[in-house]
Design an enzyme around this catalytic site. Sequence first.
Site, PDB file in Angstrom:
ATOM      1  N   ASN A   9       0.167  -0.194   6.187  1.00 13.86           N
ATOM      2  CA  ASN A   9      -0.761   0.212   7.246  1.00 13.86           C
ATOM      3  C   ASN A   9      -2.106   0.516   6.588  1.00 13.86           C
ATOM      4  O   ASN A   9      -2.271   1.562   5.955  1.00 13.86           O
ATOM      5  CB  ASN A   9      -0.202   1.460   7.950  1.00 13.86           C
ATOM      6  CG  ASN A   9      -1.177   2.023   8.968  1.00 13.86           C
ATOM      7  OD1 ASN A   9      -2.180   1.402   9.310  1.00 13.86           O
ATOM      8  ND2 ASN A   9      -0.882   3.222   9.456  1.00 13.86           N
ATOM      9  N   TRP A  10      -3.044  -0.421   6.752  1.00 12.20           N
ATOM     10  CA  TRP A  10      -4.336  -0.262   6.063  1.00 12.20           C
ATOM     11  C   TRP A  10      -5.235   0.756   6.771  1.00 12.20           C
ATOM     12  O   TRP A  10      -6.286   1.115   6.260  1.00 12.20           O
ATOM     13  CB  TRP A  10      -5.051  -1.617   5.975  1.00 12.20           C
ATOM     14  CG  TRP A  10      -4.331  -2.633   5.148  1.00 12.20           C
ATOM     15  CD1 TRP A  10      -3.160  -2.466   4.456  1.00 12.20           C
ATOM     16  CD2 TRP A  10      -4.735  -3.997   4.915  1.00 12.20           C
ATOM     17  NE1 TRP A  10      -2.807  -3.630   3.823  1.00 12.20           N
ATOM     18  CE2 TRP A  10      -3.753  -4.587   4.083  1.00 12.20           C
ATOM     19  CE3 TRP A  10      -5.818  -4.777   5.325  1.00 12.20           C
ATOM     20  CZ2 TRP A  10      -3.843  -5.910   3.654  1.00 12.20           C
ATOM     21  CZ3 TRP A  10      -5.907  -6.108   4.903  1.00 12.20           C
ATOM     22  CH2 TRP A  10      -4.934  -6.660   4.073  1.00 12.20           C
ATOM     23  N   LYS A  11      -4.841   1.183   7.946  1.00  9.05           N
ATOM     24  CA  LYS A  11      -5.640   2.129   8.739  1.00  9.05           C
ATOM     25  C   LYS A  11      -7.076   1.608   8.889  1.00  9.05           C
ATOM     26  O   LYS A  11      -7.289   0.408   8.894  1.00  9.05           O
ATOM     27  CB  LYS A  11      -5.583   3.527   8.107  1.00  9.05           C
ATOM     28  CG  LYS A  11      -4.148   3.982   7.841  1.00  9.05           C
ATOM     29  CD  LYS A  11      -4.044   5.439   7.515  1.00  9.05           C
ATOM     30  CE  LYS A  11      -2.586   5.782   7.251  1.00  9.05           C
ATOM     31  NZ  LYS A  11      -2.355   7.194   7.017  1.00  9.05           N
ATOM     32  N   HIS A  96       1.844   6.258  15.837  1.00 10.78           N
ATOM     33  CA  HIS A  96       1.572   6.844  14.524  1.00 10.78           C
ATOM     34  C   HIS A  96       1.068   8.282  14.734  1.00 10.78           C
ATOM     35  O   HIS A  96       0.367   8.562  15.702  1.00 10.78           O
ATOM     36  CB  HIS A  96       0.527   6.015  13.776  1.00 10.78           C
ATOM     37  CG  HIS A  96       0.368   6.430  12.350  1.00 10.78           C
ATOM     38  ND1 HIS A  96      -0.388   7.517  11.980  1.00 10.78           N
ATOM     39  CD2 HIS A  96       0.892   5.920  11.204  1.00 10.78           C
ATOM     40  CE1 HIS A  96      -0.330   7.657  10.661  1.00 10.78           C
ATOM     41  NE2 HIS A  96       0.445   6.696  10.162  1.00 10.78           N
ATOM     42  N   GLU A  98      -1.258   9.873  13.501  1.00  8.20           N
ATOM     43  CA  GLU A  98      -2.727   9.986  13.663  1.00  8.20           C
ATOM     44  C   GLU A  98      -3.141   9.653  15.091  1.00  8.20           C
ATOM     45  O   GLU A  98      -4.085  10.230  15.628  1.00  8.20           O
ATOM     46  CB  GLU A  98      -3.425   9.067  12.636  1.00  8.20           C
ATOM     47  CG  GLU A  98      -3.329   9.655  11.237  1.00  8.20           C
ATOM     48  CD  GLU A  98      -3.354   8.634  10.113  1.00  8.20           C
ATOM     49  OE1 GLU A  98      -3.746   7.473  10.347  1.00  8.20           O
ATOM     50  OE2 GLU A  98      -2.967   9.013   8.978  1.00  8.20           O
ATOM     51  N   GLU A 168       8.415   9.314   9.907  1.00  3.99           N
ATOM     52  CA  GLU A 168       7.262   9.723   9.111  1.00  3.99           C
ATOM     53  C   GLU A 168       7.000  11.222   9.313  1.00  3.99           C
ATOM     54  O   GLU A 168       6.285  11.607  10.252  1.00  3.99           O
ATOM     55  CB  GLU A 168       6.022   8.941   9.540  1.00  3.99           C
ATOM     56  CG  GLU A 168       6.119   7.448   9.327  1.00  3.99           C
ATOM     57  CD  GLU A 168       4.753   6.848   9.041  1.00  3.99           C
ATOM     58  OE1 GLU A 168       4.632   6.201   7.999  1.00  3.99           O
ATOM     59  OE2 GLU A 168       3.814   7.049   9.831  1.00  3.99           O
ATOM     60  N   GLY A 174       0.058  11.062   3.510  1.00  4.05           N
ATOM     61  CA  GLY A 174      -1.196  11.208   2.769  1.00  4.05           C
ATOM     62  C   GLY A 174      -1.291  12.469   1.936  1.00  4.05           C
ATOM     63  O   GLY A 174      -2.376  12.818   1.459  1.00  4.05           O
ATOM     64  N   GLY A 234       1.097   3.818   3.717  1.00  4.98           N
ATOM     65  CA  GLY A 234      -0.324   4.000   3.993  1.00  4.98           C
ATOM     66  C   GLY A 234      -1.140   3.776   2.730  1.00  4.98           C
ATOM     67  O   GLY A 234      -1.427   2.642   2.337  1.00  4.98           O
ATOM     68  N   GLY A 235      -1.510   4.863   2.051  1.00  4.51           N
ATOM     69  CA  GLY A 235      -2.408   4.793   0.896  1.00  4.51           C
ATOM     70  C   GLY A 235      -2.034   3.740  -0.138  1.00  4.51           C
ATOM     71  O   GLY A 235      -2.902   2.980  -0.592  1.00  4.51           O
TER      72      GLY A 235
HETATM   73  C1  PEP Z   1       1.151   6.552   7.036  1.00  3.23           C
HETATM   74  O1  PEP Z   1       0.037   6.932   7.366  1.00  3.23           O
HETATM   75  O2  PEP Z   1       1.887   5.953   7.843  1.00  3.23           O
HETATM   76  C2  PEP Z   1       1.602   6.801   5.685  1.00  3.23           C
HETATM   77  C3  PEP Z   1       2.866   6.693   5.430  1.00  3.23           C
HETATM   78  O3  PEP Z   1       0.639   7.175   4.785  1.00  3.23           O
HETATM   79  P1  PEP Z   1       0.859   7.476   3.223  1.00  3.23           P
HETATM   80  O4  PEP Z   1       1.743   6.403   2.671  1.00  3.23           O
HETATM   81  O5  PEP Z   1      -0.527   7.424   2.637  1.00  3.23           O
HETATM   82  O6  PEP Z   1       1.477   8.824   3.137  1.00  3.23           O
END
Ligand code: PEP
Length: 253
Positions: A9-11, A96, A98, A168, A174, A234-235
């Site tokens: 997930n590049w956001k 998600h 966010e 999640e 993050g 994510g990251g």
């Molecule tokens: C996410 O935002 O779905 C996520 C898992 O982020 P990260 O891997 O950066 O914790």
Amino acid sequence: MRQPLVMGNWKMNGRRSMVEGLLKAIMADIGDLFGVEVVVCPPYPYLGLVMDRLAANSTVVCGAQDVSAYTDGAYTGDVSAEMARDVGCRFAIIGHSERRTLFRETDAIVAQKFARSLAADLTPVLCVGETAAERDAGRTQEVVLRQLSAVFKECGSNAFDRAVVAYEPVWAIGTGRAASPAEAQTVHRFIRDVVARQSAEAAGRLRILYGGSVKAQNARDLFEQDDIDGGLIGGASLAGADFVGICRAACIG
Ligand code: PEP
């Protein structure tokens, strides 16, 4: 046997040059990966570019980071599930944390988006998970059950026949602080059990991803758990080598 799935997930990150570089790094490394389904979810404006660069390689497919709760029409700024499917997306991240927190998406809105995705032949990836406060209050299962139940209410008892769930924990996203494999496994098992109350067959087939500070270093221990079928990243999905490292950790071959 459930095929492992790893999604990046590049956001809201990237520019053309970064997207080109990231894809190049992923493609250079991922060639011989066996048995893992890999999905990248770029921001909408870059979907065309990503599809273009992926065309020659079927190992990686595209997903949308979100879709509208509505079908096409007067909804300025929204992108429908039908549109995402039309341009080649195969998956859609739904609910998600966010989106739930920053954009105030309720369980009911999330459930509508889930339904729209199914109707458009996109595989919805329903994100569920508790906040730190909910966890500390011992309410993890209650929260996850509420989030799953909203989808059952909207879509019926076979809601998860063609879907993916991503557990999640909000406190792990993050933060660099992933759930322990055992902690995550407990919630994944719970999710499968909840789905099994409606359909044992669907529950057996359902892929449940873990998301929250997954890195190449901790991925294998997480993915080895019985009910963890891959990851939503994510990251670490923004660095080619890290992302491919995670995909390799999910390898079944
Ligand atoms: C996410 O935002 O779905 C996520 C898992 O982020 P990260 O891997 O950066 O914790």
